[in-house]
Design an enzyme around this catalytic site. Structure first.
Site, PDB file in Angstrom:
ATOM      1  N   LYS A 109       0.839  -1.213   0.000  1.00 22.47           N
ATOM      2  CA  LYS A 109       0.000   0.000   0.000  1.00 22.47           C
ATOM      3  C   LYS A 109       0.871   1.259   0.000  1.00 22.47           C
ATOM      4  O   LYS A 109       0.512   2.259  -0.614  1.00 22.47           O
ATOM      5  CB  LYS A 109      -0.958  -0.004   1.205  1.00 22.47           C
ATOM      6  CG  LYS A 109      -1.972  -1.150   1.148  1.00 22.47           C
ATOM      7  CD  LYS A 109      -3.391  -0.723   0.908  1.00 22.47           C
ATOM      8  CE  LYS A 109      -4.185  -1.823   0.233  1.00 22.47           C
ATOM      9  NZ  LYS A 109      -5.442  -2.180   0.799  1.00 22.47           N
ATOM     10  N   LYS A 134      -3.241 -10.761  -6.711  1.00 19.51           N
ATOM     11  CA  LYS A 134      -4.515 -11.183  -6.130  1.00 19.51           C
ATOM     12  C   LYS A 134      -5.669 -10.300  -6.626  1.00 19.51           C
ATOM     13  O   LYS A 134      -5.466  -9.116  -6.926  1.00 19.51           O
ATOM     14  CB  LYS A 134      -4.430 -11.205  -4.605  1.00 19.51           C
ATOM     15  CG  LYS A 134      -4.899  -9.950  -3.922  1.00 19.51           C
ATOM     16  CD  LYS A 134      -5.043 -10.109  -2.426  1.00 19.51           C
ATOM     17  CE  LYS A 134      -5.457  -8.765  -1.860  1.00 19.51           C
ATOM     18  NZ  LYS A 134      -6.768  -8.714  -1.258  1.00 19.51           N
ATOM     19  N   LYS A 177     -10.532  -5.425  -4.728  1.00 18.12           N
ATOM     20  CA  LYS A 177     -11.681  -4.575  -5.037  1.00 18.12           C
ATOM     21  C   LYS A 177     -11.319  -3.122  -5.327  1.00 18.12           C
ATOM     22  O   LYS A 177     -12.155  -2.366  -5.783  1.00 18.12           O
ATOM     23  CB  LYS A 177     -12.762  -4.697  -3.952  1.00 18.12           C
ATOM     24  CG  LYS A 177     -12.357  -4.328  -2.543  1.00 18.12           C
ATOM     25  CD  LYS A 177     -13.549  -4.542  -1.621  1.00 18.12           C
ATOM     26  CE  LYS A 177     -13.189  -5.015  -0.236  1.00 18.12           C
ATOM     27  NZ  LYS A 177     -12.400  -4.101   0.569  1.00 18.12           N
TER      28      LYS A 177
HETATM   29  P1  ATP Z   1      -8.676  -3.783  -1.112  1.00 20.59           P
HETATM   30  O1  ATP Z   1      -8.604  -3.850  -2.591  1.00 20.59           O
HETATM   31  O2  ATP Z   1      -9.464  -2.630  -0.564  1.00 20.59           O
HETATM   32  O3  ATP Z   1      -7.363  -4.022  -0.427  1.00 20.59           O
HETATM   33  P2  ATP Z   1      -9.550  -6.500  -0.950  1.00 20.59           P
HETATM   34  O4  ATP Z   1     -10.275  -6.844  -2.194  1.00 20.59           O
HETATM   35  O5  ATP Z   1      -8.163  -6.986  -0.795  1.00 20.59           O
HETATM   36  O6  ATP Z   1      -9.612  -4.957  -0.714  1.00 20.59           O
HETATM   37  P3  ATP Z   1     -10.266  -6.759   1.817  1.00 20.59           P
HETATM   38  O7  ATP Z   1     -11.311  -5.874   2.372  1.00 20.59           O
HETATM   39  O8  ATP Z   1      -8.860  -6.388   2.087  1.00 20.59           O
HETATM   40  O9  ATP Z   1     -10.444  -6.965   0.248  1.00 20.59           O
HETATM   41  O10 ATP Z   1     -10.489  -8.238   2.276  1.00 20.59           O
HETATM   42  C1  ATP Z   1     -11.669  -8.771   2.823  1.00 20.59           C
HETATM   43  C2  ATP Z   1     -11.503 -10.265   3.004  1.00 20.59           C
HETATM   44  O11 ATP Z   1     -11.429 -10.914   1.725  1.00 20.59           O
HETATM   45  C3  ATP Z   1     -10.218 -10.673   3.728  1.00 20.59           C
HETATM   46  O12 ATP Z   1     -10.481 -11.789   4.545  1.00 20.59           O
HETATM   47  C4  ATP Z   1      -9.291 -11.036   2.632  1.00 20.59           C
HETATM   48  O13 ATP Z   1      -8.295 -11.953   3.025  1.00 20.59           O
HETATM   49  C5  ATP Z   1     -10.236 -11.671   1.630  1.00 20.59           C
HETATM   50  N1  ATP Z   1      -9.740 -11.530   0.269  1.00 20.59           N
HETATM   51  C6  ATP Z   1      -9.467 -10.371  -0.371  1.00 20.59           C
HETATM   52  N2  ATP Z   1      -9.039 -10.596  -1.620  1.00 20.59           N
HETATM   53  C7  ATP Z   1      -9.037 -11.950  -1.775  1.00 20.59           C
HETATM   54  C8  ATP Z   1      -8.701 -12.814  -2.857  1.00 20.59           C
HETATM   55  N3  ATP Z   1      -8.265 -12.327  -4.007  1.00 20.59           N
HETATM   56  N4  ATP Z   1      -8.813 -14.152  -2.670  1.00 20.59           N
HETATM   57  C9  ATP Z   1      -9.244 -14.655  -1.495  1.00 20.59           C
HETATM   58  N5  ATP Z   1      -9.597 -13.889  -0.446  1.00 20.59           N
HETATM   59  C10 ATP Z   1      -9.488 -12.561  -0.564  1.00 20.59           C
END
Ligand code: ATP
Ligand code: LTN
Length: 324
Positions: free
Chosen positions: A110, A192, A195
């Site tokens: 980040k 990964k 969002k």
């Molecule tokens: P951001 O893009 O805002 O960092 P994110 O998509 O990574 O968001 P988070 O809010 O950080 O989502 O994560 C919410 C939950 O979803 C956490 O438990 C995280 O481990 C899980 N998660 C996020 N992305 C993935 C992914 N690509 N595969 C599996 N689990 C995920």
């Protein structure tokens, strides 16, 4: 056993969030005391539109329920409404080594992504997450793979605190799904699914059928033809196979056989169909919930009250142990 987890109200909930986290939550709530939080304070660490925040929190509440979290079984609440989270964060920060925070992968990523806004909150993010978990004397933390390091740090903070001030916190454990703990981006299958990335790179839980079809058909694959799981040589097709397997409950081996010599395009069309069908109930439930603001508010108020009782009890104990 007590379960705690949360998602930030940033961006749209995608199938990575679902397969990595929410799908496990839905199962766990059948047998355990579950607390699911919308972690709005965490989301303040990166730039966000202030006027949109409440809407985003509401959207996340809808996403939890539409994806199967049952407010009759689980506590759903908003992090900033229980002030003990910030209070405990400060206290835990005094037993957290700076070096531990600086080596966190998410912080490094980040800080790289938001070069112009490397605020202290971004660094302290895992302490707030530790406070979330430890406040509720949590046993199990169901999360995706990217959060395992933060849960490990939480355990370390809890151990350190207990050693210094006497037994106070339960030592929690991360729970990662066997498959789906790291769903990859459709555009860059070595990264990964996230969002806050380009919408083309993820399938939103509530994406319209046309969008699902378009994104899956455009998903990055290799120049070969063979539908085979091989994470290092064929990350794109392997990711799609994982998604197919988890939404169909058919093993990857069987899917490989079923699509032998059928080509990527045919496989992608079938995957799009499967996702459209499996995500349809979520879309329907979301539409229903959008009209029920009063109901959602009631759930969050009830959730806050129930969460507060547990959080206050832990805080009392912590302050006493620390001599406050
Ligand atoms: P951001 O893009 O805002 O960092 P994110 O998509 O990574 O968001 P988070 O809010 O950080 O989502 O994560 C919410 C939950 O979803 C956490 O438990 C995280 O481990 C899980 N998660 C996020 N992305 C993935 C992914 N690509 N595969 C599996 N689990 C995920
Ligand atoms: N940092 C997590 C969200 C989160 C969380 C938590 C998850 C905040 N507090 C407590 C589990 C338990 C993320 O997914 N980015």
């Amino acid at each position: 056993m007590r379960v705690f987890s949360g998602i930030q109200p940033t961006g749209e909930t995608h199938i990575g969030n679902y397969l990595g986290a929410i799908k496990q939550w839905v199962k766990l709530q059948e047998k355990h005391e579950c607390i699911f939080c919308i972690v709005d304070l965490h989301s303040l660490t990166v730039p966000y539109p202030v006027g949109e925040l409440q809407k985003r929190i509401k959207e996340k509440t809808i996403a939890y329920i539409a994806a199967g979290v049952d407010p009759k079984k689980s506590i759903i609440f908003v992090q900033s409404q229980v002030k003990e989270h910030t209070e405990l964060t400060w206290l835990l920060s005094t037993v957290t080594p700076l070096g531990d925070l600086q080596r966190m992968t998410q912080y490094k990523e980040k800080a790289e992504k938001y070069k112009k806004n490397i605020n202290a909150g971004l660094l302290n993010y895992p302490i707030l997450m530790a406070a979330d978990i430890l406040l509720y004397q949590t046993d199990i933390v169901p999360v995706g793979k990217d959060q395992a390091q933060h849960v490990e740090l939480t355990r370390e903070i809890a151990r350190r605190f207990n050693k210094k001030f006497g037994e106070t916190f339960k030592i929690p454990k991360a729970l990662l799904p066997k498959a789906g703990a790291k769903i990859m981006s459709l555009v860059k299958p070595n990264k990964k699914m996230s969002k806050t990335d380009n919408p083309q790179s993820y399938i939103g839980l509530f994406d319209a059928p046309e969008a699902i079809k378009r994104k899956i058909m455009a998903a990055q694959t290799d120049s070969e033809k063979e539908i085979k799981y091989d994470i290092s040589q064929k990350p794109g097709i392997s990711n799609l196979l994982t998604i197919y397997s988890l939404f169909s409950d058919i093993s990857v081996k069987k899917i490989e056989k079923q699509f032998k010599d059928k080509g990527y395009q045919f496989f992608k069309e079938k995957l799009a169909q499967l996702l459209i069908e499996k995500l349809e109930p979520f879309r329907r439930k979301k539409k229903e919930l959008e009209l029920r603001s009063g109901y959602l508010e009631k759930i969050l108020t009830e959730g806050r009250k129930r969460a507060q009782i547990i959080a206050q009890e832990t805080m009392k104990k912590v302050k006493q142990k620390m001599g406050l």
